[in-house]
Design a protein around this motif. Sequence first.
Motif, short mmCIF file in Angstrom:
data_model
loop_
_atom_site.label_atom_id
_atom_site.label_comp_id
_atom_site.label_asym_id
_atom_site.label_seq_id
_atom_site.Cartn_x
_atom_site.Cartn_y
_atom_site.Cartn_z
N ARG A 298 0.74 -1.05 0.00
CA ARG A 298 0.03 -0.07 0.04
C ARG A 298 0.79 1.23 0.02
O ARG A 298 0.39 2.44 -0.53
CB ARG A 298 -0.86 -0.08 1.12
N TYR A 299 2.14 1.18 0.56
CA TYR A 299 2.83 2.45 0.63
C TYR A 299 4.21 2.15 -0.01
O TYR A 299 4.63 1.02 -0.16
CB TYR A 299 3.20 2.58 2.23
N MET A 300 4.86 3.32 0.07
CA MET A 300 6.45 3.22 -0.35
C MET A 300 7.19 4.20 0.44
O MET A 300 6.65 5.10 0.79
CB MET A 300 6.63 3.30 -1.88
N MET A 301 8.29 3.87 0.67
CA MET A 301 9.16 4.88 1.60
C MET A 301 10.50 5.09 0.75
O MET A 301 11.03 4.51 -0.07
CB MET A 301 9.65 3.75 2.78
N THR A 302 10.82 6.45 0.87
CA THR A 302 12.00 7.03 0.19
C THR A 302 13.05 7.51 0.92
O THR A 302 12.69 8.15 2.13
CB THR A 302 11.56 7.95 -0.76
N ARG A 303 13.98 7.52 0.75
CA ARG A 303 15.11 8.14 1.59
C ARG A 303 16.00 9.08 1.05
O ARG A 303 16.60 8.98 -0.21
CB ARG A 303 16.23 6.90 2.22
N ASP A 304 15.91 10.38 1.33
CA ASP A 304 16.77 11.36 0.75
C ASP A 304 18.06 11.61 1.86
O ASP A 304 18.27 11.07 3.01
CB ASP A 304 15.99 12.55 0.45
N TYR A 305 18.73 12.61 1.55
CA TYR A 305 19.84 12.75 2.49
C TYR A 305 19.52 13.11 4.04
O TYR A 305 20.02 12.49 5.03
CB TYR A 305 20.82 13.92 2.12
N LEU A 306 18.36 13.85 4.38
CA LEU A 306 17.98 14.47 5.51
C LEU A 306 16.67 13.79 6.29
O LEU A 306 16.68 13.74 7.33
CB LEU A 306 18.06 15.83 5.63
N SER A 307 16.04 12.79 5.29
CA SER A 307 14.78 12.63 5.76
C SER A 307 14.29 11.12 5.07
O SER A 307 14.79 10.82 4.08
CB SER A 307 13.67 13.49 5.62
N VAL A 308 13.24 10.61 5.67
CA VAL A 308 12.54 9.46 5.24
C VAL A 308 11.08 9.87 4.94
O VAL A 308 10.47 10.43 5.92
CB VAL A 308 12.71 8.37 6.07
N LYS A 309 10.68 9.69 3.71
CA LYS A 309 9.37 9.81 3.54
C LYS A 309 8.60 8.51 3.32
O LYS A 309 8.85 7.77 2.66
CB LYS A 309 9.28 10.80 2.57
N VAL A 310 7.26 8.45 3.79
CA VAL A 310 6.45 7.36 3.47
C VAL A 310 5.28 7.96 2.55
O VAL A 310 4.49 8.97 3.01
CB VAL A 310 5.69 7.09 4.69
N TRP A 311 4.88 7.35 1.54
CA TRP A 311 4.07 7.84 0.35
C TRP A 311 2.90 6.74 0.20
O TRP A 311 3.04 5.52 0.44
CB TRP A 311 4.65 7.91 -1.04
N ASP A 312 1.52 7.25 0.21
CA ASP A 312 0.65 6.24 0.14
C ASP A 312 0.28 6.21 -1.67
O ASP A 312 0.52 7.16 -2.20
CB ASP A 312 -0.74 6.90 0.48
N LEU A 313 0.42 5.07 -2.11
CA LEU A 313 0.37 4.87 -3.44
C LEU A 313 -0.78 5.49 -4.25
O LEU A 313 -0.89 5.81 -5.46
CB LEU A 313 0.46 3.42 -4.04
N ASN A 314 -1.73 5.97 -3.45
CA ASN A 314 -2.85 6.58 -3.86
C ASN A 314 -3.04 8.18 -3.83
O ASN A 314 -3.94 8.64 -4.36
CB ASN A 314 -4.37 6.00 -3.29
N MET A 315 -1.95 8.65 -3.34
CA MET A 315 -1.61 10.06 -3.23
C MET A 315 -0.43 10.56 -3.74
O MET A 315 0.61 10.27 -3.09
CB MET A 315 -1.77 10.32 -1.75
#
Length: 447
Positions: A298-315
């Motif tokens: 349902r979700y995916m997570m991305t990592r950039d240099y300073l943070s982690v973000k969780v995305w809903d595939l529907n948004m």
Amino acid sequence: MAGVGGGNDFQWCFSQVKGAIDEDVAEADIISTVEFNYSGELLATGDKGGRVVIFQREQESKNRPHSRGEYNVYSTFQSHEPEFDYLKSLEIEEKINKIRWLPQQNAAHSLLSTNDKTIKLWKISERDKRAEGYNLKDEDGRLRDPFRITSLRVPVLLPMDLMVEASPRRIFANAHTYHINSISVNSDHETYLSADDLRVNLWHLEITDRSFNIVDIKPANMEELTEVITAAECHPHQCNVFVYSSSKGTIRLCDTRAAALCDRQSKFFEEPEDPSSRSFFSEIISSISDVKFSHSGRYMMTRDYLSVKVWDLNMENRPVETYQVHEYLRSKLCSLYENDCIFDKFECCWSGSDSAIMTGSYNNFFRMFDRNTRRDVTLEASRENSKPRAILKPRKVSTGGKRKKDEISVDSLDFNKKILHTAWHPKENVIAVAATNNLYIFQDKIN
């Protein structure tokens, strides 16, 4: 998992550490990837020397019912050797960039390992019996004269010491012009994708001499190049869906049912930048270093240099959760740029239940975020706290002003000690953390 650590629910404690204690670390011994298999019984690491080490979990002993099995070396083999590309006068490193396990189909285990250019499929199998009593061979293996054989024997299988063999079953080569940064096994368990800076290829596990190019972002004129692919992953349940991330901080979700060449994405995930926080380093720190689907898909997570973000595939327009990993480094970006640390590629991983996420930082710190309670904790992988079952104490970094007793100043962080690679057991609260040439294994404390 409700408590990331230090809460009422449970705490993390030390289990094991693998690797030499030497101060002078050989470049070849630095761990470059860590991966649990689907059951969590095996744990594989790859290093810059092209070696793969597989650890197997021991069975729980009856004498110590509360102690879960430790991981011990199961097999070690040389996966890749250094090569030289004579056409381009380039040395191809043996460093293992990624390892991905395949679901177990029989008694043997299989994994994919890749360096910058070549992907290999390895079979890891056990032998505990040997054949004896051949007709055409002596016991020492020498051939017998057929004319002297007067009777026929039936060979027998005799028990022998367990031997674990790693054999290369397939070699997938010559498909990538640029360095491979990702491999991901598809949910159909027949295909997998590999990604480099500008292309994503789809392979069949049985076919080594051709692959399908499903993404190609290379411009006709390389001077017009504005972004590169940084990571790619297949959806855990839908074999037609995959994502790839870019150095511009965007993620594209593609569906292979829509078109054979997925240059036009089905979904485009991007968070608008706040103009007030724009700086010289904005583009560099927004580059995504890792992307991972949740186990649920349902979700995916991305990592950039300073943070982690969780995305809903529907948004697509913004992440549903954002976690700051080491915000205190924002004021240090200039010196991190000068020592090249700003280009470090940190990975991230989900807990088995998707309720928590983990990623690395500097000074051998790693961060955990509980998605339900929004609590977070900083823990340290250190030999100083490596007594069996020792509870990991949360660490705090002070950013100036008066430093409290247990805090560490941001100026005294060691940027050479970095945790780039972590893995979480798919079913239990057991984590593996790679700190330079050492592999730390932690687990939740059982009362």
